[in-house]
Design a protein around this motif. Structure first.
Motif, PDB file in Angstrom:
ATOM      1  N   ILE A  57      31.377  44.562  34.352  1.00 46.77           N
ATOM      2  CA  ILE A  57      31.123  43.315  33.616  1.00 46.77           C
ATOM      3  C   ILE A  57      30.596  42.208  34.523  1.00 46.77           C
ATOM      4  CG2 ILE A  57      33.484  42.336  33.711  1.00 46.77           C
ATOM      5  CD1 ILE A  57      31.800  42.416  30.426  1.00 46.77           C
ATOM      6  N   ARG A  58      31.120  42.132  35.747  1.00 47.35           N
ATOM      7  CA  ARG A  58      30.623  41.146  36.728  1.00 47.35           C
ATOM      8  C   ARG A  58      30.445  41.840  38.066  1.00 47.35           C
ATOM      9  NH1 ARG A  58      33.744  38.491  33.194  1.00 47.35           N
ATOM     10  NH2 ARG A  58      35.523  39.576  34.064  1.00 47.35           N
ATOM     11  N   GLU A  59      29.610  41.228  38.922  1.00 44.70           N
ATOM     12  CA  GLU A  59      29.331  41.835  40.219  1.00 44.70           C
ATOM     13  C   GLU A  59      30.619  42.033  41.018  1.00 44.70           C
ATOM     14  OE1 GLU A  59      26.400  39.619  42.285  1.00 44.70           O
ATOM     15  OE2 GLU A  59      26.249  41.078  43.917  1.00 44.70           O
ATOM     16  N   ALA A 166      23.026  37.889  25.682  1.00 47.46           N
ATOM     17  CA  ALA A 166      21.997  37.990  26.730  1.00 47.46           C
ATOM     18  C   ALA A 166      22.568  38.275  28.119  1.00 47.46           C
ATOM     19  CB  ALA A 166      21.181  36.700  26.755  1.00 47.46           C
ATOM     20  N   PHE A 167      23.833  37.880  28.346  1.00 43.25           N
ATOM     21  CA  PHE A 167      24.419  38.014  29.684  1.00 43.25           C
ATOM     22  C   PHE A 167      25.150  39.323  29.905  1.00 43.25           C
ATOM     23  CE2 PHE A 167      27.289  35.702  26.811  1.00 43.25           C
ATOM     24  CZ  PHE A 167      28.390  36.538  26.821  1.00 43.25           C
ATOM     25  N   CYS A 168      25.335  40.114  28.854  1.00 40.63           N
ATOM     26  CA  CYS A 168      26.402  41.124  28.881  1.00 40.63           C
ATOM     27  C   CYS A 168      25.884  42.554  28.989  1.00 40.63           C
ATOM     28  CB  CYS A 168      27.255  40.987  27.631  1.00 40.63           C
ATOM     29  SG  CYS A 168      28.681  42.076  27.650  1.00 40.63           S
ATOM     30  N   VAL A 169      26.525  43.312  29.845  1.00 38.63           N
ATOM     31  CA  VAL A 169      26.092  44.674  30.130  1.00 38.63           C
ATOM     32  C   VAL A 169      26.758  45.703  29.202  1.00 38.63           C
ATOM     33  CG1 VAL A 169      27.855  45.299  31.865  1.00 38.63           C
ATOM     34  CG2 VAL A 169      25.483  46.055  32.171  1.00 38.63           C
ATOM     35  N   LEU A 265      34.551  31.956  23.241  1.00 40.41           N
ATOM     36  CA  LEU A 265      33.593  30.881  22.982  1.00 40.41           C
ATOM     37  C   LEU A 265      32.352  31.024  23.857  1.00 40.41           C
ATOM     38  CD1 LEU A 265      32.759  28.023  21.920  1.00 40.41           C
ATOM     39  CD2 LEU A 265      34.089  27.075  23.829  1.00 40.41           C
ATOM     40  N   GLN A 266      32.560  31.258  25.122  1.00 36.40           N
ATOM     41  CA  GLN A 266      31.525  31.384  26.182  1.00 36.40           C
ATOM     42  C   GLN A 266      30.949  30.035  26.601  1.00 36.40           C
ATOM     43  OE1 GLN A 266      32.080  34.171  27.152  1.00 36.40           O
ATOM     44  NE2 GLN A 266      32.161  35.676  25.511  1.00 36.40           N
ATOM     45  N   SER A 267      30.457  29.237  25.655  1.00 33.99           N
ATOM     46  CA  SER A 267      29.924  27.918  26.012  1.00 33.99           C
ATOM     47  C   SER A 267      30.075  26.983  24.816  1.00 33.99           C
ATOM     48  CB  SER A 267      28.439  28.040  26.378  1.00 33.99           C
ATOM     49  OG  SER A 267      27.852  26.742  26.456  1.00 33.99           O
ATOM     50  N   THR A 303      40.668  32.032  24.629  1.00 34.84           N
ATOM     51  CA  THR A 303      39.215  32.186  24.635  1.00 34.84           C
ATOM     52  C   THR A 303      38.692  32.728  25.956  1.00 34.84           C
ATOM     53  OG1 THR A 303      37.196  31.075  23.894  1.00 34.84           O
ATOM     54  CG2 THR A 303      38.554  29.888  25.492  1.00 34.84           C
ATOM     55  N   ASP A 304      37.397  33.026  25.986  1.00 36.82           N
ATOM     56  CA  ASP A 304      36.662  33.357  27.212  1.00 36.82           C
ATOM     57  C   ASP A 304      35.578  32.302  27.388  1.00 36.82           C
ATOM     58  OD1 ASP A 304      38.057  35.737  27.428  1.00 36.82           O
ATOM     59  OD2 ASP A 304      36.436  36.973  26.606  1.00 36.82           O
ATOM     60  N   ILE A 305      35.430  31.814  28.625  1.00 36.98           N
ATOM     61  CA  ILE A 305      34.417  30.815  28.944  1.00 36.98           C
ATOM     62  C   ILE A 305      33.602  31.304  30.134  1.00 36.98           C
ATOM     63  CG2 ILE A 305      34.026  28.438  29.777  1.00 36.98           C
ATOM     64  CD1 ILE A 305      35.381  28.184  27.162  1.00 36.98           C
ATOM     65  N   ILE A 306      32.294  31.172  30.043  1.00 39.02           N
ATOM     66  CA  ILE A 306      31.428  31.440  31.195  1.00 39.02           C
ATOM     67  C   ILE A 306      30.834  30.109  31.650  1.00 39.02           C
ATOM     68  CG2 ILE A 306      29.332  32.580  32.016  1.00 39.02           C
ATOM     69  CD1 ILE A 306      29.755  34.734  29.902  1.00 39.02           C
ATOM     70  N   VAL A 307      30.932  29.805  32.950  1.00 38.11           N
ATOM     71  CA  VAL A 307      30.249  28.619  33.477  1.00 38.11           C
ATOM     72  C   VAL A 307      29.057  29.059  34.316  1.00 38.11           C
ATOM     73  CG1 VAL A 307      32.327  27.192  33.516  1.00 38.11           C
ATOM     74  CG2 VAL A 307      31.667  28.470  35.569  1.00 38.11           C
ATOM     75  N   PHE A 335      35.151  32.456  33.666  1.00 37.25           N
ATOM     76  CA  PHE A 335      34.328  33.255  34.577  1.00 37.25           C
ATOM     77  C   PHE A 335      33.110  32.487  35.045  1.00 37.25           C
ATOM     78  CE2 PHE A 335      36.065  35.878  31.102  1.00 37.25           C
ATOM     79  CZ  PHE A 335      36.946  36.660  31.830  1.00 37.25           C
ATOM     80  N   LYS A 336      32.700  32.782  36.277  1.00 33.83           N
ATOM     81  CA  LYS A 336      31.399  32.321  36.762  1.00 33.83           C
ATOM     82  C   LYS A 336      30.363  33.325  36.297  1.00 33.83           C
ATOM     83  CE  LYS A 336      33.056  32.023  41.054  1.00 33.83           C
ATOM     84  NZ  LYS A 336      33.116  31.885  42.516  1.00 33.83           N
ATOM     85  N   TYR A 337      29.246  32.826  35.819  1.00 26.05           N
ATOM     86  CA  TYR A 337      28.186  33.711  35.358  1.00 26.05           C
ATOM     87  C   TYR A 337      27.736  34.640  36.486  1.00 26.05           C
ATOM     88  CZ  TYR A 337      23.653  35.370  33.801  1.00 26.05           C
ATOM     89  OH  TYR A 337      22.597  36.176  33.476  1.00 26.05           O
ATOM     90  N   SER A 338      27.598  35.897  36.147  1.00 27.18           N
ATOM     91  CA  SER A 338      27.166  36.910  37.103  1.00 27.18           C
ATOM     92  C   SER A 338      25.974  37.638  36.487  1.00 27.18           C
ATOM     93  CB  SER A 338      28.355  37.859  37.354  1.00 27.18           C
ATOM     94  OG  SER A 338      27.970  39.000  38.049  1.00 27.18           O
ATOM     95  N   VAL A 339      24.832  37.569  37.145  1.00 28.70           N
ATOM     96  CA  VAL A 339      23.617  38.199  36.612  1.00 28.70           C
ATOM     97  C   VAL A 339      23.788  39.717  36.639  1.00 28.70           C
ATOM     98  CG1 VAL A 339      21.138  38.516  36.942  1.00 28.70           C
ATOM     99  CG2 VAL A 339      22.179  36.305  37.466  1.00 28.70           C
ATOM    100  N   ARG A 340      23.538  40.363  35.514  1.00 34.54           N
ATOM    101  CA  ARG A 340      23.713  41.815  35.426  1.00 34.54           C
ATOM    102  C   ARG A 340      22.398  42.525  35.137  1.00 34.54           C
ATOM    103  NH1 ARG A 340      27.664  44.158  37.172  1.00 34.54           N
ATOM    104  NH2 ARG A 340      26.512  43.115  38.803  1.00 34.54           N
ATOM    105  N   GLU A 341      22.137  43.523  35.905  1.00 36.42           N
ATOM    106  CA  GLU A 341      20.941  44.329  35.698  1.00 36.42           C
ATOM    107  C   GLU A 341      20.971  44.933  34.290  1.00 36.42           C
ATOM    108  OE1 GLU A 341      18.760  47.873  38.086  1.00 36.42           O
ATOM    109  OE2 GLU A 341      20.460  46.885  39.061  1.00 36.42           O
TER     110      GLU A 341
END
Ligand code: 5AD
Ligand code: SF4
Length: 440
Positions: A57-59, A166-169, A265-267, A303-307, A335-341
């Motif tokens: 899910i994250r790096e 869009a962010f999720c693997v 929520l995410q954002s 909730t879940d939040i991504i910053v 969570f801190k946003y982590s770019v996922r391939e």
């Protein structure tokens, strides 16, 4: 020797990383291997087979596993006959890189390949056995997992995800949504009840998207509520867009469905929610919160939040803080946003620096601590039924369990009280994580 050429008692050591779905999948893997004649190793050193069930899910989650693989490579050097396998989301996500980076792996199996594990473990040769095919139909409905001891059991109701945020693997590594037939779920849950389980948590990546023929998630909740012996029902994780009226009605009218909702929520920024493809606006989310709270007054919400998602400005971040204040969450995973391939946001890249993500994360955490403390402290003096899980981790002579709204309560043990009993307790003091209680 069994059909795979192993001693009848080949021992398996299985480590699990990541979410509750992975914990449930590991119980499934244990059942698959037990059927094939394997037993569980009591320590790593005596294992013939070592498996890591991994998270992508994250790096950071992947880095932990890569570090662990390095340790295990040394073990494999000392004992080359040990079979080393990587399972789960990372296997699916990184198969090519893994086989290159970790050539000592004997097996790489994605989340839809677990039925084939005994066969794959039997394959020998220099190349690892790899099966990362996703299968739209695989629900493992006929395999009863090896549930752990305890009064609560996590039961997989659906697998996969079709949302493609869009962010999720997850949709790439776990494949398309599919639901376990209700008859199989009810049989499984009835068996658990007969073995002393009192609480079930229905699991799925978007669990409230559950649908099998005419049965939707609201109806499934009612069917599980009809199982004798099951006293409490929870579920995780629902998606806000799938919180139908039928689900809200089932939560409101079935006393066994507990007043707790994890609502990612995410954002709080509409711009970012749109860029994330979450399928709701901040107003729609707040309306939903108002509707579920009106229907279930005692409801706790987490909730879940991504910053730091791509393009998140200070203004967008401010909107997240504002929305968190408006809801007043009981707890939050941040969570801190982590770019996922493979994901759609991958090509957009990272626009928020690591230091800035860290600052935003700290702010979100501080706000949540404040909110949790207020929500927990507001319960002082109240009486709740608590399902006893066992001795408290801290506090000699204390027992622990959850309130209906999923807060940890600790209270003094009394002769005759055991795990599985429900007892009334009165809250005397609270932190933002634990309610300290007396027997009421
Ligand atoms: N970066 C950071 N957090 C993520 N999540 C999912 N994907 C990512 C990512 N790429 C978080 C979301 C989700 C939770 C399970 O993990 O908040 O709800
Ligand atoms: Fe990922 Fe979105 Fe699916 Fe949740 S709903 S698993 S965040 S794609």
């Amino acid at each position: 020797m069994d059909e795979n050429g192993h001693g009848a008692q080949a021992r398996v050591w299985l480590e699990t990383y990541g979410c509750q779905m992975n914990v449930a999948d590991s119980q499934l893997v244990t059942a698959v291997l037990r059927r094939a004649g394997y037993v569980t190793a009591t320590k790593l050193e005596e294992a013939d087979v070592i498996l890591l069930n991994t998270c992508a899910i994250r790096e950071h989650a992947e880095e932990r596993v890569l570090g662990r693989l390095g340790d295990l490579a040394r073990l494999k050097q000392a004992r080359p006959e040990v079979k080393l396998g990587l399972l789960g989301c990372m296997a699916q996500h990184n198969r090519a890189a893994l086989v290159e980076k970790a050539p000592w792996l004997d097996l790489v199996a994605g989340p839809d390949a677990y039925r084939r594990l005994p066969e794959m473990l039997g394959e020998s040769g220099f190349d690892p056995a790899v099966d990362v095919r996703l299968n739209r139909a695989e629900t493992y409905a006929d395999i009863s997992p090896e549930y752990g001891a305890g009064v609560r059991a996590y039961v997989t109701a659906m697998r996969g995800c079709d949302k493609f945020c869009a962010f999720c693997v997850v949709p790439y590594v776990r494949g398309r949504e599919r639901s376990v037939p209700p008859a199989d779920l009810i049989r499984e849950i009835s068996e658990l009840a007969a073995r002393g389980v009192r609480e079930v948590v229905l699991l799925g990546q978007t669990v409230n998207a559950y649908r099998y023929e005419l049965v939707g998630f609201g109806q499934l909740l009612r069917m599980v509520a009809a199982v004798d012996g099951i006293e409490r029902i929870r579920f995780t994780s629902p998606h806000p867009s799938d919180m139908s009226q039928a689900v809200i009605d089932a939560m409101a009218s079935e006393p066994k469905v507990q007043p707790y909702l994890h609502l990612p929520l995410q954002s709080g920024s509409d711009r970012i929610l749109a860029a994330m493809d979450r399928g709701y606006t901040s107003t729609q989310y707040l309306d939903l919160v108002a509707r579920v709270r009106a229907a279930i007054p005692e409801l706790a919400i987490s909730t879940d939040i991504i910053v730091g998602f791509h393009g998140e400005t200070e203004n967008d971040f401010g909107a997240t803080l504002e929305l968190m204040r408006a809801v007043g969450y009981d707890s939050a995973f941040t969570f801190k946003y982590s770019v996922r391939e493979h994901t759609r946001a991958h090509r957009l890249g990272d626009t928020v620096s690591e230091a800035e993500k860290q600052r935003r994360l700290s702010e979100v955490i501080a706000l949540q601590e404040e909110s949790s403390l207020a929500r927990y402290r507001a319960l002082a003096g109240r009486v709740f039924p608590v399902l006893i899980e066992g001795p408290a981790r801290r506090g000699v002579g204390m027992l622990a369990g959850k309130t209906p709204d999923y807060k940890t309560a600790i209270f003094p043990a009394r002769a005759g009280l055991t795990a599985g009993d429900t007892v009334a307790v009165r809250v005397t003091s609270a932190t933002g994580h634990t309610l300290t209680c007396t027997l009421a």
